[in-house]
Design a protein around this motif. Sequence first.
Motif, PDB file in Angstrom:
ATOM      1  N   MET A  69       0.679  -1.294  -0.171  1.00 41.00           N
ATOM      2  CA  MET A  69       0.206   0.342  -0.076  1.00 41.00           C
ATOM      3  C   MET A  69       0.685   1.133  -0.060  1.00 41.00           C
ATOM      4  O   MET A  69       1.951   1.496   0.808  1.00 41.00           O
ATOM      5  CB  MET A  69      -1.084   0.026   1.279  1.00 41.00           C
ATOM      6  CG  MET A  69      -1.918  -1.372   1.603  1.00 41.00           C
ATOM      7  SD  MET A  69      -2.995  -1.383   2.986  1.00 41.00           S
ATOM      8  CE  MET A  69      -3.770   0.347   3.001  1.00 41.00           C
ATOM      9  N   THR A  70       0.229   2.373  -0.700  1.00 41.09           N
ATOM     10  CA  THR A  70       1.037   3.318  -0.449  1.00 41.09           C
ATOM     11  C   THR A  70       0.398   4.177   1.251  1.00 41.09           C
ATOM     12  O   THR A  70      -0.572   3.444   1.652  1.00 41.09           O
ATOM     13  CB  THR A  70       0.774   4.800  -1.448  1.00 41.09           C
ATOM     14  OG1 THR A  70      -0.709   5.342  -1.250  1.00 41.09           O
ATOM     15  CG2 THR A  70       0.707   3.615  -2.992  1.00 41.09           C
ATOM     16  N   ARG A  71       1.531   5.714   1.159  1.00 44.89           N
ATOM     17  CA  ARG A  71       1.622   6.265   1.795  1.00 44.89           C
ATOM     18  C   ARG A  71      -0.341   6.493   2.873  1.00 44.89           C
ATOM     19  O   ARG A  71      -1.180   6.480   3.915  1.00 44.89           O
ATOM     20  CB  ARG A  71       1.840   7.199   2.674  1.00 44.89           C
ATOM     21  CG  ARG A  71       1.895   8.285   2.003  1.00 44.89           C
ATOM     22  CD  ARG A  71       2.994   9.532   1.916  1.00 44.89           C
ATOM     23  NE  ARG A  71       3.092  10.268   2.802  1.00 44.89           N
ATOM     24  CZ  ARG A  71       3.602  11.525   3.061  1.00 44.89           C
ATOM     25  NH1 ARG A  71       4.240  11.798   2.662  1.00 44.89           N
ATOM     26  NH2 ARG A  71       3.171  12.044   4.169  1.00 44.89           N
ATOM     27  N   ASP A  72      -0.926   6.571   1.670  1.00 47.19           N
ATOM     28  CA  ASP A  72      -1.955   7.658   1.144  1.00 47.19           C
ATOM     29  C   ASP A  72      -3.023   6.516   1.561  1.00 47.19           C
ATOM     30  O   ASP A  72      -4.076   7.048   2.569  1.00 47.19           O
ATOM     31  CB  ASP A  72      -2.038   8.242   0.274  1.00 47.19           C
ATOM     32  CG  ASP A  72      -1.406   9.165  -0.303  1.00 47.19           C
ATOM     33  OD1 ASP A  72      -0.904  10.329   0.808  1.00 47.19           O
ATOM     34  OD2 ASP A  72      -1.116   9.608  -1.673  1.00 47.19           O
ATOM     35  N   GLU A  73      -2.941   5.224   1.066  1.00 46.11           N
ATOM     36  CA  GLU A  73      -4.102   4.331   1.030  1.00 46.11           C
ATOM     37  C   GLU A  73      -3.992   3.666   2.731  1.00 46.11           C
ATOM     38  O   GLU A  73      -5.281   3.172   3.658  1.00 46.11           O
ATOM     39  CB  GLU A  73      -3.688   3.593   0.522  1.00 46.11           C
ATOM     40  CG  GLU A  73      -3.404   3.368  -1.200  1.00 46.11           C
ATOM     41  CD  GLU A  73      -3.353   2.264  -2.037  1.00 46.11           C
ATOM     42  OE1 GLU A  73      -3.885   2.622  -3.397  1.00 46.11           O
ATOM     43  OE2 GLU A  73      -2.184   1.790  -1.515  1.00 46.11           O
ATOM     44  N   VAL A  74      -2.451   3.696   3.146  1.00 42.67           N
ATOM     45  CA  VAL A  74      -2.805   3.043   4.843  1.00 42.67           C
ATOM     46  C   VAL A  74      -3.517   3.782   5.676  1.00 42.67           C
ATOM     47  O   VAL A  74      -4.164   3.559   6.286  1.00 42.67           O
ATOM     48  CB  VAL A  74      -0.944   3.366   5.031  1.00 42.67           C
ATOM     49  CG1 VAL A  74      -1.491   2.329   6.595  1.00 42.67           C
ATOM     50  CG2 VAL A  74      -0.553   2.328   4.626  1.00 42.67           C
ATOM     51  N   ALA A  75      -3.187   5.469   5.949  1.00 43.16           N
ATOM     52  CA  ALA A  75      -3.684   6.783   6.121  1.00 43.16           C
ATOM     53  C   ALA A  75      -4.985   6.825   6.273  1.00 43.16           C
ATOM     54  O   ALA A  75      -6.786   6.425   6.445  1.00 43.16           O
ATOM     55  CB  ALA A  75      -3.062   8.154   6.098  1.00 43.16           C
ATOM     56  N   LYS A  76      -5.632   6.516   4.928  1.00 42.13           N
ATOM     57  CA  LYS A  76      -7.446   5.881   5.158  1.00 42.13           C
ATOM     58  C   LYS A  76      -7.750   4.821   5.730  1.00 42.13           C
ATOM     59  O   LYS A  76      -9.146   5.537   6.037  1.00 42.13           O
ATOM     60  CB  LYS A  76      -7.444   6.300   2.904  1.00 42.13           C
ATOM     61  CG  LYS A  76      -9.068   6.083   2.881  1.00 42.13           C
ATOM     62  CD  LYS A  76      -9.042   5.999   1.851  1.00 42.13           C
ATOM     63  CE  LYS A  76     -10.995   5.994   1.169  1.00 42.13           C
ATOM     64  NZ  LYS A  76     -10.857   5.974   0.042  1.00 42.13           N
ATOM     65  N   ALA A  77      -7.052   4.142   5.729  1.00 45.92           N
ATOM     66  CA  ALA A  77      -7.581   2.777   6.491  1.00 45.92           C
ATOM     67  C   ALA A  77      -7.821   2.857   8.106  1.00 45.92           C
ATOM     68  O   ALA A  77      -8.286   2.409   8.615  1.00 45.92           O
ATOM     69  CB  ALA A  77      -6.230   1.349   5.648  1.00 45.92           C
ATOM     70  N   ILE A  78      -6.260   3.632   7.954  1.00 42.51           N
ATOM     71  CA  ILE A  78      -6.861   3.926   9.936  1.00 42.51           C
ATOM     72  C   ILE A  78      -8.033   4.638  10.194  1.00 42.51           C
ATOM     73  O   ILE A  78      -8.265   4.072  11.106  1.00 42.51           O
ATOM     74  CB  ILE A  78      -5.473   4.395   9.652  1.00 42.51           C
ATOM     75  CG1 ILE A  78      -4.017   3.375  10.065  1.00 42.51           C
ATOM     76  CG2 ILE A  78      -5.099   4.792  11.854  1.00 42.51           C
ATOM     77  CD1 ILE A  78      -2.674   4.170  10.728  1.00 42.51           C
ATOM     78  N   THR A  79      -7.949   5.716   8.909  1.00 44.55           N
ATOM     79  CA  THR A  79      -8.970   6.723   9.403  1.00 44.55           C
ATOM     80  C   THR A  79     -10.447   5.413  10.091  1.00 44.55           C
ATOM     81  O   THR A  79     -11.434   6.286  10.968  1.00 44.55           O
ATOM     82  CB  THR A  79      -9.216   7.604   7.976  1.00 44.55           C
ATOM     83  OG1 THR A  79      -7.894   8.979   8.676  1.00 44.55           O
ATOM     84  CG2 THR A  79     -10.360   8.877   8.415  1.00 44.55           C
ATOM     85  N   SER A  80     -11.041   4.829   9.432  1.00 44.29           N
ATOM     86  CA  SER A  80     -12.239   4.107   8.602  1.00 44.29           C
ATOM     87  C   SER A  80     -11.703   3.017   9.882  1.00 44.29           C
ATOM     88  O   SER A  80     -13.181   2.377  11.222  1.00 44.29           O
ATOM     89  CB  SER A  80     -12.512   3.592   7.596  1.00 44.29           C
ATOM     90  OG  SER A  80     -11.217   2.316   6.744  1.00 44.29           O
ATOM     91  N   PHE A  81     -10.892   2.503  10.862  1.00 42.70           N
ATOM     92  CA  PHE A  81     -10.749   0.770  11.321  1.00 42.70           C
ATOM     93  C   PHE A  81      -8.835   0.967  12.136  1.00 42.70           C
ATOM     94  O   PHE A  81      -8.358   0.618  11.186  1.00 42.70           O
ATOM     95  CB  PHE A  81     -11.367   0.056  10.760  1.00 42.70           C
ATOM     96  CG  PHE A  81     -11.038  -1.238  11.254  1.00 42.70           C
ATOM     97  CD1 PHE A  81     -12.205  -1.215  12.365  1.00 42.70           C
ATOM     98  CD2 PHE A  81     -10.537  -2.832  11.160  1.00 42.70           C
ATOM     99  CE1 PHE A  81     -12.425  -2.334  12.974  1.00 42.70           C
ATOM    100  CE2 PHE A  81     -10.390  -3.441  11.820  1.00 42.70           C
ATOM    101  CZ  PHE A  81     -11.314  -3.485  12.833  1.00 42.70           C
ATOM    102  N   PRO A  82      -8.883   1.846  12.781  1.00 39.33           N
ATOM    103  CA  PRO A  82      -7.488   1.727  13.180  1.00 39.33           C
ATOM    104  C   PRO A  82      -6.875   0.838  13.969  1.00 39.33           C
ATOM    105  O   PRO A  82      -6.474   0.704  15.064  1.00 39.33           O
ATOM    106  CB  PRO A  82      -7.219   2.533  14.094  1.00 39.33           C
ATOM    107  CG  PRO A  82      -8.960   2.674  14.926  1.00 39.33           C
ATOM    108  CD  PRO A  82      -9.567   2.572  13.163  1.00 39.33           C
ATOM    109  N   VAL A  83      -7.080  -0.736  13.147  1.00 37.59           N
ATOM    110  CA  VAL A  83      -6.744  -1.658  13.550  1.00 37.59           C
ATOM    111  C   VAL A  83      -5.828  -2.716  13.123  1.00 37.59           C
ATOM    112  O   VAL A  83      -5.467  -2.620  11.481  1.00 37.59           O
ATOM    113  CB  VAL A  83      -7.507  -2.360  13.897  1.00 37.59           C
ATOM    114  CG1 VAL A  83      -7.133  -3.997  14.705  1.00 37.59           C
ATOM    115  CG2 VAL A  83      -8.601  -1.863  14.797  1.00 37.59           C
TER     116      VAL A  83
END
Length: 247
Positions: free
Chosen positions: A10-24
């Motif tokens: 994943m890119t940094r942006d994809e990881v950041a987005k994923a954390i926003t929705s589910f920080p696990v």
Amino acid sequence: MGKAKEIVHMTRDEVAKAITSFPVAILPLGATEQHGHHLPLGTDIFLAEGISRKLSEKTGALLLPTLPFGYSWVWRDIPGTLSMQQHHVEAVIKDIAHSVSRYGIKLLVLVNGHDANNSSMKYAARELMDELDMSVIYLFYPNIESVIDMHCDSPTWHGMIHACEFETSLMLALKPELVQMDKAVSEYPKKPNLYGKSTISLGNLSQSGVYGNAILATKEKGEKMIDIFIENMTSLLFEAYEGTKEE
């Protein structure tokens, strides 16, 4: 099931987005050590990673790279074994936890494939509780005893799992191309009276490196057991995540 969210892809942006929705995040813990003549040295890596990938698919949690080294002192003289000191394993877990907590992870799930890592997970989680505003849970085949009783036909060697029917079945389900069943054996070494009370090493007890009966392993058994573990882990993950929202 969705696609596993492996951060290395994943890119940094994809990881950041994923954390926003589910920080696990899920951290698989393995080891590089002998598993008899029929299984690869990376067995604990493949099992931890394979189960963690399925858990990511099921829950949407981020999947971190697998730690390929563990505390493997008992096999230290066997070619291919790579062992870290127990407190180093604990330190690495803590460093990774501190890393992911900085950018918003609220729950770190440790998924272990190597029994000797259990102490490192336990004590790392305890220390992290006092250091971070992030929950940590540590999982090693939840309810393993009842799962083995239900799906395996051979007993364990004094409760230990190593290159046996259990691990071989899981490998047949996850990485069958790496299993050489024609080399599988059954061995239950004699247990010395001082075992567990001294520095007597497992590496000196078994001729084959197998502790149990690998011959009885099947892919079907492995698949059934993995399904149970994923169901149990999913429930535990969401229970722990709900707890983070109440804090």
